[in-house]
Enzyme design. Structure first.
Site, PDB file in Angstrom:
ATOM      1  N   SER A  53       0.817  -1.213   0.000  1.00 47.12           N
ATOM      2  CA  SER A  53       0.000   0.000   0.000  1.00 47.12           C
ATOM      3  C   SER A  53       0.848   1.260   0.000  1.00 47.12           C
ATOM      4  O   SER A  53       1.988   1.272   0.479  1.00 47.12           O
ATOM      5  CB  SER A  53      -0.904   0.020   1.233  1.00 47.12           C
ATOM      6  OG  SER A  53      -1.691  -1.135   1.284  1.00 47.12           O
TER       7      SER A  53
HETATM    8  N1  SAH Z   1      -0.818  -5.171   4.064  1.00 42.95           N
HETATM    9  C1  SAH Z   1      -0.089  -5.106   2.814  1.00 42.95           C
HETATM   10  C2  SAH Z   1      -0.976  -4.936   1.611  1.00 42.95           C
HETATM   11  C3  SAH Z   1      -1.339  -6.257   1.065  1.00 42.95           C
HETATM   12  S1  SAH Z   1      -2.255  -6.300  -0.432  1.00 42.95           S
HETATM   13  C4  SAH Z   1       0.969  -3.996   2.901  1.00 42.95           C
HETATM   14  O1  SAH Z   1       1.481  -3.770   3.970  1.00 42.95           O
HETATM   15  O2  SAH Z   1       1.333  -3.414   1.913  1.00 42.95           O
HETATM   16  C5  SAH Z   1      -3.572  -7.315   0.083  1.00 42.95           C
HETATM   17  C6  SAH Z   1      -3.264  -8.751   0.415  1.00 42.95           C
HETATM   18  O3  SAH Z   1      -4.485  -9.360   0.823  1.00 42.95           O
HETATM   19  C7  SAH Z   1      -2.746  -9.594  -0.756  1.00 42.95           C
HETATM   20  O4  SAH Z   1      -1.523 -10.154  -0.406  1.00 42.95           O
HETATM   21  C8  SAH Z   1      -3.821 -10.684  -0.923  1.00 42.95           C
HETATM   22  O5  SAH Z   1      -3.296 -11.937  -1.275  1.00 42.95           O
HETATM   23  C9  SAH Z   1      -4.453 -10.724   0.447  1.00 42.95           C
HETATM   24  N2  SAH Z   1      -5.819 -11.257   0.522  1.00 42.95           N
HETATM   25  C10 SAH Z   1      -6.827 -11.104  -0.382  1.00 42.95           C
HETATM   26  N3  SAH Z   1      -7.935 -11.731   0.057  1.00 42.95           N
HETATM   27  C11 SAH Z   1      -7.624 -12.292   1.260  1.00 42.95           C
HETATM   28  C12 SAH Z   1      -8.360 -13.089   2.208  1.00 42.95           C
HETATM   29  N4  SAH Z   1      -9.621 -13.435   2.011  1.00 42.95           N
HETATM   30  N5  SAH Z   1      -7.713 -13.489   3.334  1.00 42.95           N
HETATM   31  C13 SAH Z   1      -6.410 -13.139   3.550  1.00 42.95           C
HETATM   32  N6  SAH Z   1      -5.674 -12.410   2.685  1.00 42.95           N
HETATM   33  C14 SAH Z   1      -6.269 -11.989   1.559  1.00 42.95           C
END
Ligand code: SAH
Length: 200
Positions: A52
Site C-alpha cells: 500500500s
Molecule cells: N498489508 C499489505 C498490503 C497487502 S495487499 C501492505 O502492507 O502493503 C492485500 C493482500 O491481501 C494480498 O496479499 C492478498 O493476497 C491478500 N488477501 C486477499 N484476500 C484475502 C483473504 N480473504 N484473506 C487473507 N488475505 C487476503
C-alpha cells in the site's frame, strides 16, 4: 517520505510518524523496485498483489488509535510492511494471508528483520481468526464487497476496525467501524481508496 507525504497531509500521531520513519520500507519490496520504495503510491509485489501507499498505511494506522497493550488482527499480510508498522506500536499482531507463497515469504522477512511479535497464518481472512478473538483492533488491507459480520463479531468492546469495502476497485472506500463498551456498533465511511479484492 514522512515529512512530505505524511506530516504535510495531516498525519499527527507521533507513534505512527516515528514508526514509519524507522521501518525500512525498501526491504519489503522486490529487489528491482527498491529505488521506488519511498515513492508516493502503491507498488506491485508478487502474485499480482500490492504494497500500500505510505500515506494510506499511516492513515489507517492512525485511525486505529493504537495502545501498547493491544492485540491486532490484520487481514492481507502481503509483503508484511503494514504488519511491521503495527508490531512496533502494539503487543501482538496476528496477520492472515490467503496466498501461501506470500504468507511464507512475509513470515521469513518479518522474523529476519526482528519483528517477533507478528504471527502470520495462511488463511482466509473473511473468517477472521477465532482462536485468538476478540481483537482490540482489526485492519483489513484487501476489500470485501460488504463488511463481514464475522469480523464485527471478533472485534472486542471498545474496539476499532478499519478496512476498504466496495463492489469493485473503482467504487471503494475505507470504513471505520467502532464497537462501544456496550457492544453497540457504529460505522463511518472515510477516504476513497483502491485495494485488491478480498477473495474467498
Ligand atoms: N498489508 C499489505 C498490503 C497487502 S495487499 C501492505 O502492507 O502493503 C492485500 C493482500 O491481501 C494480498 O496479499 C492478498 O493476497 C491478500 N488477501 C486477499 N484476500 C484475502 C483473504 N480473504 N484473506 C487473507 N488475505 C487476503
Amino acid at each position: 517520505m514522512v515529512e512530505d507525504q505524511l506530516r504535510r497531509r495531516g498525519i499527527v500521531d507521533i507513534n505512527v510518524l516515528n514508526t514509519m520513519e524507522s521501518v525500512p520500507r525498501h526491504l519489503f519490496v522486490a529487489e528491482g523496485e527498491q529505488h521506488l520504495a519511498y515513492f508516493d503510491g502503491p507498488l506491485p509485489i508478487d502474485h499480482g498483489q500490492t504494497i500500500s501507499q505510505p500515506y494510506i498505511v499511516a492513515f489507517m494506522t492512525e485511525v486505529l488509535e493504537l495502545k501498547p497493550h493491544h492485540k491486532v488482527l490484520e487481514i492481507g499480510t502481503g509483503c508484511g510492511y503494514q504488519s511491521a508498522v503495527l508490531s512496533m506500536i502494539v503487543q501482538k499482531v496476528i496477520s492472515l494471508e490467503y496466498i501461501e507463497d506470500l504468507a511464507e515469504s512475509a513470515k521469513d522477512r518479518l522474523s529476519r528483520l526482528g519483528y517477533n511479535n507478528v504471527s502470520v497464518h495462511k488463511s482466509n481472512g473473511l473468517l477472521g481468526w477465532k482462536q485468538a478473538a476478540p481483537f482490540d483492533r482489526i485492519i483489513g488491507t484487501a476489500a470485501p464487497s460488504s463488511i463481514p459480520d464475522t469480523l464485527i463479531e471478533q472485534l472486542a468492546p471498545d474496539g476499532i476496525m478499519v478496512l476498504p469495502v466496495g463492489k469493485s476497485v473503482f467504487d471503494q472506500s475505507l470504513f471505520i467501524i467502532r464497537k462501544n463498551k456496550n457492544k453497540k456498533v457504529s460505522i463511518k465511511q472515510s477516504l476513497g481508496v483502491r485495494f485488491v479484492p478480498m477473495v474467498g
